[in-house]
Motif scaffolding. Sequence first.
Motif, PDB file in Angstrom:
ATOM      1  N   UNK A  74       0.821  -1.180   0.062  1.00  0.00           N
ATOM      2  CA  UNK A  74      -0.018   0.080   0.036  1.00  0.00           C
ATOM      3  C   UNK A  74       0.911   1.082  -0.106  1.00  0.00           C
ATOM      4  N   UNK A  75       2.131   1.085   0.720  1.00  0.00           N
ATOM      5  CA  UNK A  75       2.829   2.150   0.560  1.00  0.00           C
ATOM      6  C   UNK A  75       3.648   2.388  -0.509  1.00  0.00           C
ATOM      7  N   UNK A  76       4.007   1.360  -1.014  1.00  0.00           N
ATOM      8  CA  UNK A  76       4.760   1.430  -2.431  1.00  0.00           C
ATOM      9  C   UNK A  76       3.847   1.795  -3.697  1.00  0.00           C
ATOM     10  N   UNK A  77       2.719   1.541  -3.734  1.00  0.00           N
ATOM     11  CA  UNK A  77       1.715   1.864  -4.666  1.00  0.00           C
ATOM     12  C   UNK A  77       1.084   3.218  -4.399  1.00  0.00           C
ATOM     13  N   UNK A  78       1.150   3.904  -3.403  1.00  0.00           N
ATOM     14  CA  UNK A  78       0.433   5.047  -3.377  1.00  0.00           C
ATOM     15  C   UNK A  78       0.977   6.117  -3.938  1.00  0.00           C
ATOM     16  N   UNK A  79       2.439   6.387  -4.353  1.00  0.00           N
ATOM     17  CA  UNK A  79       2.815   7.571  -4.851  1.00  0.00           C
ATOM     18  C   UNK A  79       2.444   7.693  -6.385  1.00  0.00           C
ATOM     19  N   UNK A  80       2.081   6.251  -7.061  1.00  0.00           N
ATOM     20  CA  UNK A  80       1.899   5.965  -8.450  1.00  0.00           C
ATOM     21  C   UNK A  80       0.537   6.524  -8.761  1.00  0.00           C
ATOM     22  N   UNK A  81      -0.161   6.583  -7.817  1.00  0.00           N
ATOM     23  CA  UNK A  81      -1.843   7.070  -8.267  1.00  0.00           C
ATOM     24  C   UNK A  81      -2.135   8.227  -8.784  1.00  0.00           C
ATOM     25  N   UNK A  82      -1.607   9.495  -8.252  1.00  0.00           N
ATOM     26  CA  UNK A  82      -1.944  10.634  -8.950  1.00  0.00           C
ATOM     27  C   UNK A  82      -1.584  10.681 -10.138  1.00  0.00           C
ATOM     28  N   UNK A  83      -0.391  10.037 -10.818  1.00  0.00           N
ATOM     29  CA  UNK A  83      -0.356   9.954 -12.257  1.00  0.00           C
ATOM     30  C   UNK A  83      -1.341   9.122 -13.142  1.00  0.00           C
ATOM     31  N   UNK A 129      -4.199   2.287  -4.431  1.00  0.00           N
ATOM     32  CA  UNK A 129      -5.027   3.046  -5.486  1.00  0.00           C
ATOM     33  C   UNK A 129      -6.228   3.557  -5.025  1.00  0.00           C
ATOM     34  N   UNK A 130      -6.863   2.722  -4.350  1.00  0.00           N
ATOM     35  CA  UNK A 130      -8.182   3.248  -3.709  1.00  0.00           C
ATOM     36  C   UNK A 130      -7.936   4.223  -2.763  1.00  0.00           C
ATOM     37  N   UNK A 131      -7.171   3.995  -1.873  1.00  0.00           N
ATOM     38  CA  UNK A 131      -6.829   4.784  -0.614  1.00  0.00           C
ATOM     39  C   UNK A 131      -6.533   6.280  -1.125  1.00  0.00           C
ATOM     40  N   UNK A 132      -5.822   6.321  -2.144  1.00  0.00           N
ATOM     41  CA  UNK A 132      -5.466   7.889  -2.716  1.00  0.00           C
ATOM     42  C   UNK A 132      -6.206   8.306  -3.720  1.00  0.00           C
ATOM     43  N   UNK A 133      -7.245   7.644  -4.270  1.00  0.00           N
ATOM     44  CA  UNK A 133      -8.182   8.100  -5.205  1.00  0.00           C
ATOM     45  C   UNK A 133      -9.321   8.611  -4.619  1.00  0.00           C
ATOM     46  N   UNK A 134      -9.916   7.979  -3.421  1.00  0.00           N
ATOM     47  CA  UNK A 134     -11.030   8.302  -2.799  1.00  0.00           C
ATOM     48  C   UNK A 134     -11.109   9.795  -2.044  1.00  0.00           C
ATOM     49  N   UNK A 135     -10.077  10.205  -1.319  1.00  0.00           N
ATOM     50  CA  UNK A 135     -10.059  11.463  -0.801  1.00  0.00           C
ATOM     51  C   UNK A 135     -10.190  12.644  -2.080  1.00  0.00           C
ATOM     52  N   UNK A 136      -9.508  12.738  -3.155  1.00  0.00           N
ATOM     53  CA  UNK A 136      -9.623  13.474  -4.214  1.00  0.00           C
ATOM     54  C   UNK A 136     -11.077  13.242  -4.874  1.00  0.00           C
ATOM     55  N   UNK A 137     -11.639  12.324  -4.942  1.00  0.00           N
ATOM     56  CA  UNK A 137     -13.089  12.059  -5.421  1.00  0.00           C
ATOM     57  C   UNK A 137     -13.985  12.633  -4.362  1.00  0.00           C
ATOM     58  N   UNK A 138     -13.815  12.574  -3.239  1.00  0.00           N
ATOM     59  CA  UNK A 138     -14.831  13.145  -2.337  1.00  0.00           C
ATOM     60  C   UNK A 138     -14.569  14.664  -2.398  1.00  0.00           C
ATOM     61  N   UNK A 139     -13.605  14.956  -2.358  1.00  0.00           N
ATOM     62  CA  UNK A 139     -13.215  16.600  -2.446  1.00  0.00           C
ATOM     63  C   UNK A 139     -13.735  17.074  -3.617  1.00  0.00           C
ATOM     64  N   UNK A 140     -13.753  16.514  -4.714  1.00  0.00           N
ATOM     65  CA  UNK A 140     -14.434  16.911  -6.036  1.00  0.00           C
ATOM     66  C   UNK A 140     -15.743  16.978  -5.951  1.00  0.00           C
ATOM     67  N   UNK A 141     -16.416  15.892  -5.642  1.00  0.00           N
ATOM     68  CA  UNK A 141     -17.968  15.704  -5.731  1.00  0.00           C
ATOM     69  C   UNK A 141     -18.512  16.261  -4.441  1.00  0.00           C
ATOM     70  N   UNK A 142     -18.042  16.419  -3.376  1.00  0.00           N
ATOM     71  CA  UNK A 142     -18.538  16.962  -2.253  1.00  0.00           C
ATOM     72  C   UNK A 142     -17.714  17.969  -1.588  1.00  0.00           C
ATOM     73  N   UNK A 356      -1.354  10.452  -1.974  1.00  0.00           N
ATOM     74  CA  UNK A 356      -0.258   9.828  -2.328  1.00  0.00           C
ATOM     75  C   UNK A 356       0.894   9.936  -1.430  1.00  0.00           C
ATOM     76  N   UNK A 357       1.237  10.878  -1.009  1.00  0.00           N
ATOM     77  CA  UNK A 357       2.297  11.308  -0.171  1.00  0.00           C
ATOM     78  C   UNK A 357       2.185  10.544   1.044  1.00  0.00           C
ATOM     79  N   UNK A 358       1.252  10.850   1.901  1.00  0.00           N
ATOM     80  CA  UNK A 358       0.904  10.600   3.312  1.00  0.00           C
ATOM     81  C   UNK A 358       0.582   9.201   3.302  1.00  0.00           C
ATOM     82  N   UNK A 359      -0.207   8.490   2.447  1.00  0.00           N
ATOM     83  CA  UNK A 359      -0.167   6.985   2.505  1.00  0.00           C
ATOM     84  C   UNK A 359       1.170   6.347   2.155  1.00  0.00           C
ATOM     85  N   UNK A 360       1.835   6.849   1.118  1.00  0.00           N
ATOM     86  CA  UNK A 360       3.036   6.191   0.948  1.00  0.00           C
ATOM     87  C   UNK A 360       3.855   6.126   2.279  1.00  0.00           C
ATOM     88  N   UNK A 361       4.114   7.407   2.774  1.00  0.00           N
ATOM     89  CA  UNK A 361       4.801   7.510   4.107  1.00  0.00           C
ATOM     90  C   UNK A 361       4.216   6.531   5.094  1.00  0.00           C
TER      91      UNK A 361
END
Length: 410
Positions: A74-83, A129-142, A356-361
């Motif tokens: 989960x830490x390794x994959x998190x930084x790749x998600x924003x791209x 990927x889901x961990x990083x995608x969901x906060x951005x999605x929530x920020x955009x939709x709500x 991506x950063x916070x969940x990678x770390x």
Amino acid sequence: MAVTRAQQPVVTYPLPVRSRLAHPALLLTGILLVALNMRACLAAVSPMVGEIQHTFGLSATASGLITTVPVLFQGVGAPLTPRLTRRFGTERVVLGAVLVLGAGVLLRVLPSVAALYAGCVVIGVAIAVLNVSMPGLVKREFPGRAAAMTGVYSTTMLVGATLAAGMSVPLEHALGGGWQASLGAWSLLALVAAVAWLPQVLRSRQEKAEVAVGAPAGRPIQGIWRSPLAWQISLFMGISSLLVYTLVAWMPTILADHGMDRGEAGLVFAFSNLVQVAGAFLVPLMAGRMTSQRALAVVMAALNGLGIAVLLISPVPCAWVSATILGVAQGGSLGLGLAFIVLRTDSAAGAAQLGGMSQAVGYLVAAAGPVGAGALHQLTGDWNTPLALMLALAAVAAVAGWGAGRNRTL
């Protein structure tokens, strides 16, 4: 330093156009079903570890990796998600991650040790990927209710974990296929979530209109890895996650080693997980109503420390007390850490980047917890040293949370 809107250039971004298929109720349903998957397949494996160990003849250390590997990746994959989200869009990335998660669940139950660990890797990356995608999605939709919605989906994650942990053994008996059938059945939940998410992918294809809007709709954060605020959020999430995963791995064993019946130790642990649901729901709601979340972050860290101290000083007589305190603290810390991602950014792109950063770390730090605690226990012969170290880390989390809770945006 916060950036004022007057300083931001005007650029052009797509304006989402909702179709009938993308009704808000369908969006909420999709988010909740995706969230149910984000912890369920991890929690479901814990009651099955003994049987998996027996099937493949694994050592205790190798068995521990079954839960550690997904956390690490989960830490390794998190930084790749924003791209990925910038290139393919959040909706498609979420759909792909849910399908990959289901595939990883099936891969994990194939009759091979290599497949077992490969499935753990795939599951870890998909959840990242889901961990990083969901906060951005929530920020955009709500945008006006981002903290409240964060509480809703973080609660749903814990509900999924609680149900999975409780249903693993009954599923094994009902399906009659051993641990493989029980764990493999959770791929069906991923398939249901993917089907429920399809309307959002269809909606994203219909986004044709464009308007001139301020850069916060999609402004990336410059120099995020050099930002003290981003590191404070990352450390708060990381240490909080380390405390959670360490106790997930060892709390029943700690209680049993101090003389508690193993059955009762399991009930205490299950109760603590149940209480987490309340903390994960209520704390983000409180955070969204506050200008500064400094005090709330310190309280969560202090409750973690208090629960660990009770477990250290009086593990069996006060087991239910420590379970209650730790449940509130762990669920609340998870919800608050996710809320920081949406509260400390002013755009969906920024939320995904900070996520991506916070969940990678965070998950790289968390992965060290179960292994490190087990090694310290083996070295010292008791649980006092690991718990004392966790108590010190709770103090570090309080300091990081004090900084993360400032009323600033990246």
